[in-house]
Motif scaffolding. Structure first.
Motif, PDB file in Angstrom:
ATOM      1  N   LYS A  62      90.878  35.535 -59.533  1.00 26.66           N
ATOM      2  CA  LYS A  62      90.091  36.748 -59.782  1.00 26.66           C
ATOM      3  C   LYS A  62      88.679  36.599 -59.233  1.00 26.66           C
ATOM      4  O   LYS A  62      88.120  37.534 -58.641  1.00 26.66           O
ATOM      5  CB  LYS A  62      90.052  37.037 -61.288  1.00 26.66           C
TER       6      LYS A  62
ATOM      7  N   GLU B 202      78.846  35.094 -52.370  1.00 25.97           N
ATOM      8  CA  GLU B 202      79.422  34.933 -53.704  1.00 25.97           C
ATOM      9  C   GLU B 202      79.975  33.522 -53.880  1.00 25.97           C
ATOM     10  O   GLU B 202      79.825  32.903 -54.933  1.00 25.97           O
ATOM     11  CB  GLU B 202      80.535  35.971 -53.905  1.00 25.97           C
ATOM     12  N   THR B 203      80.597  32.997 -52.816  1.00 27.98           N
ATOM     13  CA  THR B 203      81.132  31.636 -52.855  1.00 27.98           C
ATOM     14  C   THR B 203      80.008  30.617 -53.036  1.00 27.98           C
ATOM     15  O   THR B 203      80.101  29.703 -53.869  1.00 27.98           O
ATOM     16  CB  THR B 203      81.909  31.337 -51.563  1.00 27.98           C
TER      17      THR B 203
ATOM     18  N   TYR C  34      87.749  34.904 -56.689  1.00 29.24           N
ATOM     19  CA  TYR C  34      87.754  34.941 -55.228  1.00 29.24           C
ATOM     20  C   TYR C  34      88.584  36.099 -54.659  1.00 29.24           C
ATOM     21  O   TYR C  34      89.031  36.065 -53.518  1.00 29.24           O
ATOM     22  CB  TYR C  34      88.229  33.595 -54.669  1.00 29.24           C
ATOM     23  N   ASN C  35      88.753  37.143 -55.480  1.00 29.12           N
ATOM     24  CA  ASN C  35      89.398  38.379 -55.029  1.00 29.12           C
ATOM     25  C   ASN C  35      90.781  38.127 -54.430  1.00 29.12           C
ATOM     26  O   ASN C  35      91.144  38.678 -53.391  1.00 29.12           O
ATOM     27  CB  ASN C  35      88.522  39.121 -54.013  1.00 29.12           C
ATOM     28  N   LEU C  36      91.555  37.274 -55.092  1.00 22.20           N
ATOM     29  CA  LEU C  36      92.926  37.003 -54.678  1.00 22.20           C
ATOM     30  C   LEU C  36      93.874  37.619 -55.695  1.00 22.20           C
ATOM     31  O   LEU C  36      93.795  37.336 -56.894  1.00 22.20           O
ATOM     32  CB  LEU C  36      93.175  35.492 -54.589  1.00 22.20           C
ATOM     33  N   ASP C  37      94.756  38.486 -55.227  1.00 22.67           N
ATOM     34  CA  ASP C  37      95.713  39.156 -56.099  1.00 22.67           C
ATOM     35  C   ASP C  37      96.682  38.136 -56.707  1.00 22.67           C
ATOM     36  O   ASP C  37      96.978  37.100 -56.106  1.00 22.67           O
ATOM     37  CB  ASP C  37      96.489  40.204 -55.299  1.00 22.67           C
TER      38      ASP C  37
ATOM     39  N   MET D 130      91.965  34.856 -46.517  1.00 23.70           N
ATOM     40  CA  MET D 130      92.683  34.550 -47.755  1.00 23.70           C
ATOM     41  C   MET D 130      92.944  33.055 -47.881  1.00 23.70           C
ATOM     42  O   MET D 130      92.778  32.467 -48.961  1.00 23.70           O
ATOM     43  CB  MET D 130      93.997  35.322 -47.799  1.00 23.70           C
TER      44      MET D 130
ATOM     45  N   ARG E 130      89.857  31.279 -48.973  1.00 23.85           N
ATOM     46  CA  ARG E 130      89.587  31.471 -50.395  1.00 23.85           C
ATOM     47  C   ARG E 130      90.533  30.646 -51.259  1.00 23.85           C
ATOM     48  O   ARG E 130      90.145  30.152 -52.325  1.00 23.85           O
ATOM     49  CB  ARG E 130      89.685  32.957 -50.758  1.00 23.85           C
TER      50      ARG E 130
ATOM     51  N   GLU F  11      79.314  39.220 -47.975  1.00 26.25           N
ATOM     52  CA  GLU F  11      79.273  39.360 -49.429  1.00 26.25           C
ATOM     53  C   GLU F  11      80.065  38.259 -50.114  1.00 26.25           C
ATOM     54  O   GLU F  11      79.589  37.631 -51.066  1.00 26.25           O
ATOM     55  CB  GLU F  11      79.820  40.734 -49.832  1.00 26.25           C
ATOM     56  N   LEU F  12      81.266  38.001 -49.625  1.00 28.95           N
ATOM     57  CA  LEU F  12      82.106  36.982 -50.242  1.00 28.95           C
ATOM     58  C   LEU F  12      81.580  35.575 -49.949  1.00 28.95           C
ATOM     59  O   LEU F  12      81.669  34.678 -50.794  1.00 28.95           O
ATOM     60  CB  LEU F  12      83.543  37.112 -49.749  1.00 28.95           C
TER      61      LEU F  12
ATOM     62  N   ASN G  78      78.619  30.687 -56.399  1.00 26.41           N
ATOM     63  CA  ASN G  78      79.522  30.003 -57.312  1.00 26.41           C
ATOM     64  C   ASN G  78      79.286  28.492 -57.271  1.00 26.41           C
ATOM     65  O   ASN G  78      79.283  27.815 -58.304  1.00 26.41           O
ATOM     66  CB  ASN G  78      80.968  30.338 -56.969  1.00 26.41           C
TER      67      ASN G  78
END
Length: 309
Positions: free
Chosen positions: A133, A186-187, A135-138, A153, A156, A182-183, A190
């Motif tokens: 969640k 965010e990484t 790292y925006n992974l389904d 992907m 991540r 953005e990601l 983190n």
């Protein structure tokens, strides 16, 4: 910062790495690609190693993790909390106390589903869902194989694998390529949160602009060694606050400084100049630069240059 927080999680002293090579006529020689490199990472700290592509930064990460090829030889010392990281100790802490985020997504097992790789030996599927969640992974990504992932992907997933456990040291080798800005931020943020909780982070990157947002110290890598280590504030202030001529040139070459080009090239590992490795490109060079140059303290930083002030 308390005394406890100043403990070195990682300490690399005088590290050299060479590879056995065969010349024409099948004569064998050792090609040294990392030279007398020293760096440390303290508890709660992010140290970013920056430098141009092809300078050997990834080999530093591989040497620490003990994953160099069989034809390699290492000299010097690598310690984790003051204990020598020999092969036996590495097997105990690698993937648990020490996490690695490799540059290449090929490190993922092509025959194993992604979720199983991320969960690893701790078997905590709930934690895996939490990390996915972040790292925006389904959730369905857990049932995929690496070949089904896009480059972003896969990147991540590698990061998720490294932050699953409460590691005390993270070695991140170019963790942001393939991620949008953005990601990527965010990484790195983190990583900052993880470091603030007490973990040490060695961040290897060519993107100094991103590193400036989260790092505590910056180490400048040139031709297989560290030429300067300084507080991040010195890099934010600009080149006049730095010490080594290459560090100043590196800042000049950033996009915001209109890509000012430094004449010449990094020397080939098989034909290194004597003394300072930057000597042939330096406007400050003197005859003394042909002698052995060691790191020394200058203005609350460290620099490998006899002319630095």
């Amino acid at each position: 910062m308390s005394m406890n927080e100043k403990v070195s999680v990682l300490q690399v002293d005088n590290l050299s790495v060479s590879f056995s090579m065969y010349n024409k006529g099948l004569s064998k020689r050792d090609l040294e690609v990392i030279h007398q490199l020293s760096i440390d990472v303290k508890k709660g700290e992010i140290v970013a190693v920056v430098g141009s592509s092809g300078s050997g930064k990834s080999l530093l990460a591989h040497a620490i993790m003990g994953i160099l090829p069989e034809n390699s030889k290492t000299k010097g010392s690598i310690k984790y909390y003051n204990d020598e990281l020999n092969e036996k100790y590495l097997r105990k802490v690698r993937g648990k106390d020490i996490a690695f985020i490799p540059q290449s997504v090929d490190f993922l097992d092509p025959l194993m589903k992604v979720g199983k790789q991320v969960v690893g030996i701790n078997g905590n599927k709930e934690r895996q869902k939490e990390v996915f969640k972040i790292y925006n992974l389904d959730d369905k990504v857990a049932e995929m194989y690496p070949f089904q992932l896009s480059g972003g992907m896969a990147r991540r997933v590698l990061i998720a694998t490294a932050v699953m456990n409460e590691a005390k040291l993270i070695i991140a080798d170019e963790p942001t390529p393939g991620l949008n800005l953005e990601l990527a931020m965010e990484t790195l943020n983190n990583f900052r949160e993880i470091a603030d909780s007490g973990c040490g982070v060695l961040l290897i990157t060519h993107d100094v602009d991103l590193a400036l947002n989260v790092a505590d110290r910056i180490a400048v890598f040139y031709s297989g060694t560290i030429v300067e280590i300084a507080q991040v504030e010195d890099f934010i202030k600009g080149k006049d606050a730095l010490r080594h001529p290459y560090s100043k040139a590196f800042i000049d070459a950033l996009p915001q400084n209109k890509f000012k080009e430094l004449p010449g090239y990094q020397p080939y590992a098989g034909n290194l100049p004597k003394g300072c490795l930057f000597r042939d490109r330096c406007s400050l060079k003197t005859d003394e630069c042909c002698m052995e140059i060691k790191m020394r303290k200058v203005r609350d930083g460290e620099v490998r240059c006899i002319n630095a002030t």
